[in-house]
Design a protein around this motif. Sequence first.
Motif, PDB file in Angstrom:
ATOM      1  N   TYR A  45     -16.061  -5.135  42.382  1.00 12.81           N
ATOM      2  CA  TYR A  45     -14.739  -5.459  41.805  1.00 12.81           C
ATOM      3  C   TYR A  45     -15.167  -6.022  40.436  1.00 12.81           C
ATOM      4  O   TYR A  45     -14.259  -5.604  39.258  1.00 12.81           O
ATOM      5  N   TYR A  46     -16.322  -6.661  40.450  1.00  7.99           N
ATOM      6  CA  TYR A  46     -16.598  -7.116  38.608  1.00  7.99           C
ATOM      7  C   TYR A  46     -16.736  -5.850  37.697  1.00  7.99           C
ATOM      8  O   TYR A  46     -16.304  -5.869  36.527  1.00  7.99           O
ATOM      9  N   ILE A  47     -17.387  -4.665  38.323  1.00  7.43           N
ATOM     10  CA  ILE A  47     -17.692  -3.429  37.368  1.00  7.43           C
ATOM     11  C   ILE A  47     -15.914  -2.915  37.199  1.00  7.43           C
ATOM     12  O   ILE A  47     -15.846  -2.765  36.132  1.00  7.43           O
ATOM     13  N   GLU A  48     -15.347  -2.695  38.331  1.00  7.18           N
ATOM     14  CA  GLU A  48     -14.153  -2.056  38.207  1.00  7.18           C
ATOM     15  C   GLU A  48     -13.122  -2.913  37.248  1.00  7.18           C
ATOM     16  O   GLU A  48     -12.299  -2.082  36.328  1.00  7.18           O
ATOM     17  N   ARG A  49     -13.177  -3.858  37.187  1.00  6.51           N
ATOM     18  CA  ARG A  49     -12.250  -4.866  36.354  1.00  6.51           C
ATOM     19  C   ARG A  49     -12.536  -4.655  34.800  1.00  6.51           C
ATOM     20  O   ARG A  49     -11.870  -4.463  33.902  1.00  6.51           O
ATOM     21  N   ARG A  50     -14.153  -4.780  34.767  1.00  8.01           N
ATOM     22  CA  ARG A  50     -14.583  -4.494  33.186  1.00  8.01           C
ATOM     23  C   ARG A  50     -14.367  -3.136  32.439  1.00  8.01           C
ATOM     24  O   ARG A  50     -13.941  -2.942  31.633  1.00  8.01           O
ATOM     25  N   ILE A  51     -14.440  -2.323  33.501  1.00 10.95           N
ATOM     26  CA  ILE A  51     -14.439  -0.706  33.171  1.00 10.95           C
ATOM     27  C   ILE A  51     -13.020  -0.581  32.961  1.00 10.95           C
ATOM     28  O   ILE A  51     -12.326   0.225  32.063  1.00 10.95           O
ATOM     29  N   GLY A  52     -11.903  -0.996  33.792  1.00  8.16           N
ATOM     30  CA  GLY A  52     -10.519  -0.899  33.637  1.00  8.16           C
ATOM     31  C   GLY A  52     -10.081  -1.395  32.062  1.00  8.16           C
ATOM     32  O   GLY A  52      -9.255  -0.768  31.506  1.00  8.16           O
TER      33      GLY A  52
ATOM     34  N   ALA B  20     -19.172  -2.743  22.870  1.00  7.88           N
ATOM     35  CA  ALA B  20     -18.386  -3.467  23.654  1.00  7.88           C
ATOM     36  C   ALA B  20     -18.213  -3.551  24.833  1.00  7.88           C
ATOM     37  O   ALA B  20     -18.182  -4.384  25.697  1.00  7.88           O
ATOM     38  N   LEU B  21     -18.584  -2.436  25.600  1.00  6.21           N
ATOM     39  CA  LEU B  21     -18.960  -2.147  27.092  1.00  6.21           C
ATOM     40  C   LEU B  21     -20.082  -3.243  27.575  1.00  6.21           C
ATOM     41  O   LEU B  21     -19.952  -3.689  28.500  1.00  6.21           O
ATOM     42  N   ILE B  22     -21.329  -3.142  26.661  1.00  8.52           N
ATOM     43  CA  ILE B  22     -22.370  -4.125  26.985  1.00  8.52           C
ATOM     44  C   ILE B  22     -21.785  -5.490  27.096  1.00  8.52           C
ATOM     45  O   ILE B  22     -22.046  -6.273  27.998  1.00  8.52           O
ATOM     46  N   ASN B  23     -20.958  -5.970  25.942  1.00  7.32           N
ATOM     47  CA  ASN B  23     -20.488  -7.224  25.961  1.00  7.32           C
ATOM     48  C   ASN B  23     -19.700  -7.621  26.932  1.00  7.32           C
ATOM     49  O   ASN B  23     -19.801  -8.792  27.473  1.00  7.32           O
ATOM     50  N   ALA B  24     -18.976  -6.666  27.440  1.00  8.49           N
ATOM     51  CA  ALA B  24     -18.098  -7.104  28.712  1.00  8.49           C
ATOM     52  C   ALA B  24     -18.729  -7.458  29.843  1.00  8.49           C
ATOM     53  O   ALA B  24     -18.262  -7.983  30.738  1.00  8.49           O
ATOM     54  N   PHE B  25     -20.079  -6.906  29.987  1.00  5.65           N
ATOM     55  CA  PHE B  25     -20.875  -7.255  31.253  1.00  5.65           C
ATOM     56  C   PHE B  25     -21.615  -8.193  30.957  1.00  5.65           C
ATOM     57  O   PHE B  25     -22.436  -8.501  32.097  1.00  5.65           O
ATOM     58  N   THR B  26     -22.107  -8.787  29.943  1.00  3.94           N
ATOM     59  CA  THR B  26     -23.105  -9.793  29.798  1.00  3.94           C
ATOM     60  C   THR B  26     -22.369 -11.203  30.262  1.00  3.94           C
ATOM     61  O   THR B  26     -21.068 -11.331  30.348  1.00  3.94           O
ATOM     62  N   ILE B  27     -23.149 -12.051  30.835  1.00  5.24           N
ATOM     63  CA  ILE B  27     -22.862 -13.368  31.279  1.00  5.24           C
ATOM     64  C   ILE B  27     -23.147 -14.491  30.346  1.00  5.24           C
ATOM     65  O   ILE B  27     -24.580 -14.686  29.812  1.00  5.24           O
ATOM     66  N   ASN B  28     -22.323 -15.197  29.940  1.00  2.52           N
ATOM     67  CA  ASN B  28     -22.619 -16.494  29.003  1.00  2.52           C
ATOM     68  C   ASN B  28     -22.351 -17.638  29.383  1.00  2.52           C
ATOM     69  O   ASN B  28     -21.654 -18.547  28.769  1.00  2.52           O
ATOM     70  N   GLU B  29     -22.638 -18.209  30.760  1.00  3.47           N
ATOM     71  CA  GLU B  29     -22.619 -19.240  31.275  1.00  3.47           C
ATOM     72  C   GLU B  29     -23.689 -20.296  30.848  1.00  3.47           C
ATOM     73  O   GLU B  29     -24.897 -20.138  31.295  1.00  3.47           O
ATOM     74  N   THR B  30     -23.406 -21.111  30.104  1.00  7.61           N
ATOM     75  CA  THR B  30     -24.225 -22.263  29.368  1.00  7.61           C
ATOM     76  C   THR B  30     -23.602 -23.305  28.804  1.00  7.61           C
ATOM     77  O   THR B  30     -22.433 -23.378  28.946  1.00  7.61           O
ATOM     78  N   TYR B  31     -24.512 -24.355  28.520  1.00 12.07           N
ATOM     79  CA  TYR B  31     -23.887 -25.389  28.114  1.00 12.07           C
ATOM     80  C   TYR B  31     -25.003 -26.175  27.181  1.00 12.07           C
ATOM     81  O   TYR B  31     -26.176 -25.974  27.484  1.00 12.07           O
ATOM     82  N   PHE B  32     -24.802 -27.166  26.397  1.00  8.85           N
ATOM     83  CA  PHE B  32     -25.710 -27.977  25.711  1.00  8.85           C
ATOM     84  C   PHE B  32     -26.747 -28.733  26.712  1.00  8.85           C
ATOM     85  O   PHE B  32     -26.207 -29.127  27.537  1.00  8.85           O
ATOM     86  N   TYR B  33     -27.982 -28.719  26.043  1.00 12.60           N
ATOM     87  CA  TYR B  33     -29.013 -29.711  26.984  1.00 12.60           C
ATOM     88  C   TYR B  33     -29.270 -28.935  28.477  1.00 12.60           C
ATOM     89  O   TYR B  33     -29.635 -29.673  29.403  1.00 12.60           O
TER      90      TYR B  33
END
Length: 284
Positions: free
Chosen positions: A41-48, A75-88
């Motif tokens: 689902y993750y792949i199909e959503r971003r490819i779509g 742009a496709l690589i950017n769509a699949f990267t994970i940017n979950e973070t926060y300070f400290y």
Amino acid sequence: MTRRDLVASAPLPALTGDEMQRVGALLYRWTGMIFGANKRYYIERRIGARMVRAGFEDVQGYLGFAETDGPEREALINAFTINETYFYREDHQLAALAREILPALARERRPGDLIRIWSMPCSTGEEAYSIAIWLLEHWPLVDAYNIEIVGSDLDTAAIQLARAGRYGTRALARLPKDVVDRYFEPEHGHRRKIIDDLRESVRFVPANIVDRTTLTGLGRFDVILCRNLLIYFDDESRLLAAANLFESLNPGGFVCLGHSESMARITDRFAMARLENAIVYRRP
């Protein structure tokens, strides 16, 4: 209807088994990360979404385009990267940096000497700016040395956001209020912008840890914080990433990994060191 509306309402493409394998192979070749059938689902959503933006209805045609067109591949690589973070985030390592790692390096340097720190992946900047803020708050000798902080990420869109330095309450939630007030200017709503002096003290560049050609211009570092990235790699990609980290370190330099990652399981080229606040790895 806007292009954003079209992307949001576009039906997900039903990828065949061969198409899933091709997507996974391309992403693995470009990023070293594993995207298997369990993430359909993750792949199909971003490819779509990328197919709509690029004007393609056929999956194979789109993938052929992404292979040959540099901006679309980015742009496709950017769509699949994970940017979950926060300070400290994982601040025990920041404590180790100020209390043990930098003092150890400083004992072998003279005041004014250069100490280079690399935050990778830096996501949208929180990782790298956290280093700068923590050192200003907790390392008394921060002004006695020439500290250079470089943040890099595979996601070029995240790099642009990092350079802008604008953050919401979720990213800032773990920072003490007085720290937020000192280093962030209020903007609209609850958003804050990092002060210019701090924003300009960190350099952000795109880089790919499994592609040595993107790293050679960065030079070598005394400390590398590479946290929560290797968990997305298979054994082959981890070994390649470890080799690139080793080559990017000055002799005696330190690598900090995420709490669930271990360099000892990947390679014996590094020496493990147990500090008061963290386990780190050194290039002999």
